[in-house]
Design a protein around this motif. Structure first.
Motif, PDB file in Angstrom:
ATOM      1  N   TYR A 171       0.841  -1.199   0.000  1.00  0.00           N
ATOM      2  CA  TYR A 171       0.000   0.000   0.000  1.00  0.00           C
ATOM      3  C   TYR A 171       0.876   1.249   0.000  1.00  0.00           C
ATOM      4  CZ  TYR A 171       1.178   0.423   4.966  1.00  0.00           C
ATOM      5  OH  TYR A 171       1.854   0.545   6.150  1.00  0.00           O
ATOM      6  N   GLU A 183     -13.590   9.305  -8.171  1.00  0.00           N
ATOM      7  CA  GLU A 183     -14.224   8.013  -7.922  1.00  0.00           C
ATOM      8  C   GLU A 183     -13.200   6.885  -8.008  1.00  0.00           C
ATOM      9  OE1 GLU A 183     -18.350   5.651  -8.994  1.00  0.00           O
ATOM     10  OE2 GLU A 183     -17.546   7.080 -10.459  1.00  0.00           O
ATOM     11  N   THR A 234     -11.068   6.917  -4.942  1.00  0.00           N
ATOM     12  CA  THR A 234     -11.832   6.339  -3.835  1.00  0.00           C
ATOM     13  C   THR A 234     -11.795   4.817  -3.894  1.00  0.00           C
ATOM     14  OG1 THR A 234     -13.298   8.266  -3.771  1.00  0.00           O
ATOM     15  CG2 THR A 234     -14.119   6.229  -2.751  1.00  0.00           C
ATOM     16  N   ASP A 235     -11.876   4.264  -5.079  1.00  0.00           N
ATOM     17  CA  ASP A 235     -11.871   2.811  -5.233  1.00  0.00           C
ATOM     18  C   ASP A 235     -10.526   2.197  -4.839  1.00  0.00           C
ATOM     19  OD1 ASP A 235     -14.503   2.774  -5.976  1.00  0.00           O
ATOM     20  OD2 ASP A 235     -14.118   2.650  -8.132  1.00  0.00           O
ATOM     21  N   VAL A 262      -8.551   3.448  -2.629  1.00  0.00           N
ATOM     22  CA  VAL A 262      -8.532   3.539  -1.172  1.00  0.00           C
ATOM     23  C   VAL A 262      -9.326   2.376  -0.575  1.00  0.00           C
ATOM     24  CG1 VAL A 262      -9.308   4.879   0.824  1.00  0.00           C
ATOM     25  CG2 VAL A 262      -8.190   6.037  -1.091  1.00  0.00           C
ATOM     26  N   LYS A 263     -10.522   2.137  -1.111  1.00  0.00           N
ATOM     27  CA  LYS A 263     -11.359   1.046  -0.604  1.00  0.00           C
ATOM     28  C   LYS A 263     -10.718  -0.318  -0.831  1.00  0.00           C
ATOM     29  CE  LYS A 263     -15.846   3.367  -0.968  1.00  0.00           C
ATOM     30  NZ  LYS A 263     -17.178   3.373  -1.641  1.00  0.00           N
ATOM     31  N   ALA A 264      -9.908  -0.425  -1.868  1.00  0.00           N
ATOM     32  CA  ALA A 264      -9.225  -1.684  -2.160  1.00  0.00           C
ATOM     33  C   ALA A 264      -8.034  -1.922  -1.239  1.00  0.00           C
ATOM     34  CB  ALA A 264      -8.761  -1.709  -3.615  1.00  0.00           C
ATOM     35  N   GLY A 265      -7.677  -0.942  -0.422  1.00  0.00           N
ATOM     36  CA  GLY A 265      -6.573  -1.088   0.506  1.00  0.00           C
ATOM     37  C   GLY A 265      -5.216  -0.791  -0.095  1.00  0.00           C
ATOM     38  N   ARG A 290      -3.913   4.649   1.420  1.00  0.00           N
ATOM     39  CA  ARG A 290      -4.510   5.050   2.689  1.00  0.00           C
ATOM     40  C   ARG A 290      -5.170   6.425   2.611  1.00  0.00           C
ATOM     41  NH1 ARG A 290      -3.862   0.198   3.274  1.00  0.00           N
ATOM     42  NH2 ARG A 290      -2.594  -0.767   4.914  1.00  0.00           N
ATOM     43  N   TRP A 348     -16.999  10.623  -1.637  1.00  0.00           N
ATOM     44  CA  TRP A 348     -15.741  10.072  -2.135  1.00  0.00           C
ATOM     45  C   TRP A 348     -14.594  10.420  -1.190  1.00  0.00           C
ATOM     46  CZ3 TRP A 348     -17.085  12.491  -7.499  1.00  0.00           C
ATOM     47  CH2 TRP A 348     -17.962  11.634  -8.189  1.00  0.00           C
ATOM     48  N   ALA A 349     -13.466   9.738  -1.358  1.00  0.00           N
ATOM     49  CA  ALA A 349     -12.265  10.056  -0.585  1.00  0.00           C
ATOM     50  C   ALA A 349     -11.897  11.523  -0.820  1.00  0.00           C
ATOM     51  CB  ALA A 349     -11.114   9.152  -1.001  1.00  0.00           C
TER      52      ALA A 349
END
Length: 326
Positions: free
Chosen positions: A122, A142, A145-146, A148-151, A154, A178-179
């Motif tokens: 990461y 977007e 954000t994805d 980030v959500k996928a790890g 951070r 969104w992030a």
């Protein structure tokens, strides 16, 4: 070393960030004044020993070689959980379509390439390297954000752009869940303070941490005029950023020398100490080709400038052209 939160986020970073554009094979890509891995590793180790936990690179630096050097060195010299690795995306590393920009395709492919080169699972801070005038910012946000959500990431950050564009991005993130950008990497130093007009007040109001690049104005604030180096001779940005204001800039440089003399310290420490005293400033990004430059930056954290010092440092500033956004 002192540490601070990066904006309103929970991420703690050292008050000094080591910029890693200096590290890379000169034969692999720009810039041409980079240090090969053997010469780079002692500087990275020195930074870790001095308490610096924040390292900033980019996929474009030496066509990815900087990421490789930084990843291998940090794996040897530090614990991954204690280190904050920042990298960037936008500029092309190859020819052809989809080789640059901030499209969903580019973000999804380039984060994986960066992770591979860095040798990590990461990235702590993934930054857009300027604004992409082609890709809708909604698509970029977007996709970020994805990841980030996928790890894989951070936090996300941005870099030099017009304040209205950054405000738009923050608004869209808030509206769509969104992030949100936690940092702004912008051009800010004693010779160029144009960001004080719009961007910095916006970041302070929105809780975005400032991590400015070129805190020593391409070295102008660190030494007497006339100093020659490989970097100075090949730096195409230096005359663009400061070529029109040399006379006024010279008076600011003289003021830095005067204040440094009163404190009995090198000029670089005063220029960095001034930045560290600014509102919203988390960590200036310093470049280093010698261990002494890292020591100067770290020791600047402990310098407390007086009101008289600040008045003298700021008295001779004149407006500069807005450069470096696209």
């Amino acid at each position: 070393m002192d540490y601070t939160r990066l904006g309103r986020s929970g991420l703690e970073v050292s008050r000094i960030c080591l910029g890693c554009m200096t590290f890379g094979d000169p034969d692999r890509g720009n810039p041409k004044w980079t240090l090969v891995e053997e010469a780079s590793r002692p500087l990275i180790r020195k930074a870790v020993e001095e308490g610096i936990n924040f390292f900033d690179t980019a996929n474009i630096y030496s066509n990815g070689h900087s990421e490789e050097i930084v990843g291998r060195a940090l794996k040897d010299f530090a614990q991954r959980d204690e280190i904050v690795i920042a990298t960037k995306i936008n500029s092309p590393l190859r020819e052809g379509p989809n080789a640059k920009g901030l499209s969903r395709k580019a973000i999804m492919q380039e984060i994986d390439h960066s992770l591979r080169r860095l040798g990590t699972d990461y990235v702590d801070l993934y930054q857009i390297h300027r604004w992409d005038p082609v890709t809708p910012i909604e698509e970029t946000l977007e996709a970020l954000t994805d990841v980030v959500k996928a790890g894989k990431v951070r936090y996300i950050g941005a870099s030099s752009m017009h304040a209205w564009k950054f405000a738009k991005a923050l608004y869209l993130s808030d509206r769509n869940g969104w992030a949100r950008f936690v940092s702004m990497q912008n051009h800010y130093n004693l010779l160029n303070r144009e960001e004080e007009r719009e961007m910095i007040p916006l970041c302070v109001a929105e809780g975005v941490g400032l991590i400015p690049w070129s805190p020593l104005a391409r070295g102008l604030l660190a030494r007497e005029d006339g100093h020659e180096s490989v970097r100075k001779g090949t730096d195409i940005l230096r005359p663009v950023l400061y070529g029109d204001t040399e006379e006024a800039d010279g008076r600011v440089i003289d003021a830095v020398a005067s204040v440094a003399g009163r404190h009995g310290v090198p000029r670089a420490r005063i220029a960095i100490a001034w930045l560290l005293s600014r509102a919203g400033l988390a960590a200036p990004i310093i470049g280093a080709s010698r261990e002494g430059q890292i020591e100067d930056a770290v020791k600047a954290v402990d310098i407390r400038l007086t009101e008289e010092d600040v008045r003298e440092l700021e008295a001779h500033y004149v407006p500069h052209r807005i450069m470096g956004f696209e």
